[in-house]
Design a protein around this motif. Structure first.
Motif, PDB file in Angstrom:
ATOM      1  N   GLY A 497       0.783  -1.231   0.000  1.00 58.33           N
ATOM      2  CA  GLY A 497       0.000   0.000   0.000  1.00 58.33           C
ATOM      3  C   GLY A 497       0.809   1.272   0.000  1.00 58.33           C
ATOM      4  N   ARG A 498       2.129   1.204   0.146  1.00 60.46           N
ATOM      5  CA  ARG A 498       2.915   2.433   0.122  1.00 60.46           C
ATOM      6  C   ARG A 498       4.377   2.135  -0.193  1.00 60.46           C
ATOM      7  N   THR A 499       5.065   3.188  -0.682  1.00 55.08           N
ATOM      8  CA  THR A 499       6.504   3.143  -0.915  1.00 55.08           C
ATOM      9  C   THR A 499       7.129   4.247  -0.068  1.00 55.08           C
ATOM     10  N   ILE A 500       8.197   3.938   0.679  1.00 52.38           N
ATOM     11  CA  ILE A 500       8.744   4.893   1.642  1.00 52.38           C
ATOM     12  C   ILE A 500      10.255   5.002   1.493  1.00 52.38           C
ATOM     13  N   VAL A 501      10.794   6.092   2.056  1.00 58.98           N
ATOM     14  CA  VAL A 501      12.223   6.240   2.304  1.00 58.98           C
ATOM     15  C   VAL A 501      12.383   6.539   3.793  1.00 58.98           C
ATOM     16  N   VAL A 516       5.833   9.289  -3.901  1.00 63.47           N
ATOM     17  CA  VAL A 516       5.149   8.909  -5.143  1.00 63.47           C
ATOM     18  C   VAL A 516       6.208   8.757  -6.225  1.00 63.47           C
ATOM     19  N   LEU A 517       6.261   7.577  -6.851  1.00 63.48           N
ATOM     20  CA  LEU A 517       7.296   7.278  -7.834  1.00 63.48           C
ATOM     21  C   LEU A 517       6.968   7.876  -9.197  1.00 63.48           C
ATOM     22  N   MET A 524      18.520   4.711 -10.891  1.00 62.02           N
ATOM     23  CA  MET A 524      17.901   5.831 -10.194  1.00 62.02           C
ATOM     24  C   MET A 524      16.407   5.825 -10.468  1.00 62.02           C
ATOM     25  N   VAL A 525      15.656   6.512  -9.623  1.00 66.15           N
ATOM     26  CA  VAL A 525      14.210   6.615  -9.817  1.00 66.15           C
ATOM     27  C   VAL A 525      13.785   8.037  -9.509  1.00 66.15           C
ATOM     28  N   GLU A 526      12.825   8.538 -10.267  1.00 66.58           N
ATOM     29  CA  GLU A 526      12.323   9.894 -10.069  1.00 66.58           C
ATOM     30  C   GLU A 526      11.217   9.869  -9.021  1.00 66.58           C
ATOM     31  N   ILE A 527      11.293  10.749  -8.056  1.00 68.80           N
ATOM     32  CA  ILE A 527      10.282  10.867  -7.008  1.00 68.80           C
ATOM     33  C   ILE A 527       9.482  12.137  -7.287  1.00 68.80           C
TER      34      ILE A 527
END
Length: 556
Positions: A497-501, A516-517, A524-527
């Motif tokens: 249900g979620r993506t976190i740092v 939010v991705l 690398m990934v854009e946030i």
């Protein structure tokens, strides 16, 4: 941090003292409280020195059950320069492929692989005896037409009249030669018909020459069997007629015979098409093996090819014959006009004849040029697949000429990667050559679903046309809003249900920040949402959980 370690170590001093031998403790007590303080201070000092020295060696003491982590701000991570590795092929910016336009034998090859040629250079020549002769005849016909026009417009002199008479005789000779060629083409077609039917197709029939030929194969299509048997019955009529006419054929009825024979050959070809379809549906049984069916198919296909070639030869003979008849008519009329003089309508006719001769010359020259293999551009021969004596079918790739001094790299990237690069981006090829991104295709290839990109090479010395290379291109990641940043994928923890740092609070505990991705950009990934530039996040979130106590690893 060092103070906390010293404090932790000092708390163990009583236990250390308690663990000393009883005799040693009694001696310490006899020294008095002043000396006891001194000794305790010495012990604590030794512990402090040990801790400091241990810290100086770069080894951190992590309490049991706690994990060390590294931090970096979002702004620092987004500000790092990212590169995209790409595999590509070196190509010439100027390259031309040449395919043959006719089927013929190669009679001359003037250059070799690796030679430099100029645009228009004759690299090779195919057999063109008939095309060369036709070209010479067309040039002569043009000269004649122009002479006739000049004669019609002016007075006819004796020498001009002689030329006209010579032209009439030449036209007669050409017509006679065309008649002979047409008769030869007919005789050849009779042989082709007999071979296609009697020697090849009749292998699968019983009583093939009778009124009711029977197909001896088991075919899973009754209607097709009927069509094949009816077709064989009709071909027998053509076979019988051709054998009779072959003994009585003359130039007087040759035009009519050409037309009729062409019609018969088309019917025979249709019969062979039905036969090949029947063979494709033939069922293997005890009387017919798979190998036999393959052999029958090969014979039928060869017969059809020969019939098609014979049809082409008859059509060419008929066209040549028509042209020679027309040329003789023109020559006779020109002679007549030369004797009687031309009128206005004669002038108009002569002018039309000139235009017709010019068109014929253009057609003959085009046919001749189809037998010449020329270099379309100036450059180096990178591909040459022919040798003298080879028979080359039409539309075969035989030559590639390229400018090997002007090179570029052609590659294909995913749609996601294409959004992270831009025209004008710097490129490094094999860590040896510099380049610039010059083109990014606007749409993906429908088959591979990848985007074509091209890289211009600043100095291609050492690169080879066709060489496989790897290059890296600087990413140019466009941020749509001020909340869009780029971080390593390893900093993410994906939960249900979620993506976190994670960040670390003052109590050394992990704090979760939902994000939010956006686009995935290599490692690398854009946030798009959830981060601020000054936030320090954990670089490797693997195995961590919210609220877990950690030790922050200091930057070296």
């Amino acid at each position: 941090m060092i103070f906390s370690r010293i404090l932790s170590a000092s708390r163990r001093v009583p236990r250390i003292i308690a663990g000393l031998p009883t005799r040693l403790l009694s001696r310490v007590r006899k020294l008095g409280w002043q000396n006891t303080v001194v000794i305790s201070s010495i012990i604590v000092g030794v512990i402090v020195i040990a801790v400091v020295l241990n810290n100086g060696n770069g080894e951190e003491i992590v309490p049991e059950g706690e994990r060390s982590v590294s931090l970096s701000t979002v702004l620092e991570l987004s500000g790092e320069q990212n590169t995209l590795p790409v595999f590509g092929i070196v190509r010439s910016k100027s390259e031309a492929l040449v395919r043959t336009e006719t089927s013929a034998e190669v009679v001359r090859v003037n250059y070799s692989l690796g030679d430099s040629v100029s645009a228009g250079t004759v690299v090779a020549e195919m057999r063109n005896t008939s095309e060369r002769a036709a070209l010479l005849q067309a040039e002569a016909a043009q000269d004649v037409a122009r002479a006739v026009l000049a004669k019609v417009k002016g007075s006819v002199r004796g020498e001009q009249l002689s030329i006209l008479e010579t032209n009439v005789q030449s036209a007669k000779n050409a017509l006679e030669s065309a008649n002979t060629s047409a008769m030869n083409a007919l005789f050849s077609s009779y042989d082709v018909t007999d071979d296609a039917i009697s020697r090849k197709a009749d292998r699968v029939f019983s009583n093939p020459s009778s009124d009711n030929p029977t197909l001896i194969l088991t075919v899973a299509d009754a209607q097709l069997v009927i069509a094949v048997e009816n077709g064989r019955s009709k071909t027998q009529i053509a076979l019988t007629r051709q054998k009779k006419i072959g003994a009585t054929l003359t130039s007087n009825n040759i035009v009519e015979e050409l037309t009729r024979t062409e019609t018969e050959l088309r019917e025979i070809r249709n019969f062979l098409d039905h036969l090949i379809s029947a063979l494709n549906k033939t069922v293997v049984d005890q009387d017919t093996s798979e190998a036999s069916i393959v052999s029958y198919k090969a014979d039928a296909s060869a017969a059809r090819t020969n019939v098609t070639a014979s049809l082409a030869a008859l059509a060419g003979a008929r066209e040549a014959l028509d042209m020679r008849v027309s040329a003789l008519d023109v020559a006779n009329k020109n002679l007549e006009q030369g004797i009687t003089g031309g009128q206005d309508e004669d002038v108009a006719s002569a002018e039309a004849s000139v235009r017709q001769a010019e068109a014929g010359l253009a057609a003959a020259r085009a046919a001749f040029e189809r037998t010449i293999i020329r270099a379309p551009i100036s450059g180096t021969i990178n591909f040459l697949s022919i040798e003298r004596g080879d028979f080359i079918p039409a539309f075969t790739h035989v030559l590639t000429v390229a400018n090997n001094e002007a090179l570029e790299v052609v590659a294909h990237v995913s749609e996601a990667d294409s959004r992270s690069i831009a025209v004008g981006s710097s490129v490094r090829i094999e860590d040896l050559w510099d380049g610039t991104m010059t083109k990014i295709a606007p749409v993906a290839d429908p088959t591979t679903q990848r985007i074509e990109v091209r890289v211009g090479v600043d100095d291609g010395s050492g690169l080879i046309n066709g060489q496989a290379v790897t290059f890296s291109v600087n990413r140019s990641i466009a941020k749509g809003t001020q909340d869009s940043y780029t971080i390593p994928i390893s900093a993410l923890k994906i939960e249900t249900g979620r993506t976190i740092v994670f960040s670390v609070n003052e109590e050394s505990q992990l704090v979760a920040h939902p994000v939010v991705l956006g686009s995935l950009l290599g490692d690398m990934v854009e946030i798009e949402k959830g981060l601020i530039p000054e936030l320090s996040i954990v670089l490797d979130a693997r195995g961590l959980r919210e609220g877990q106590k950690v030790v922050v690893r200091q930057s070296q």
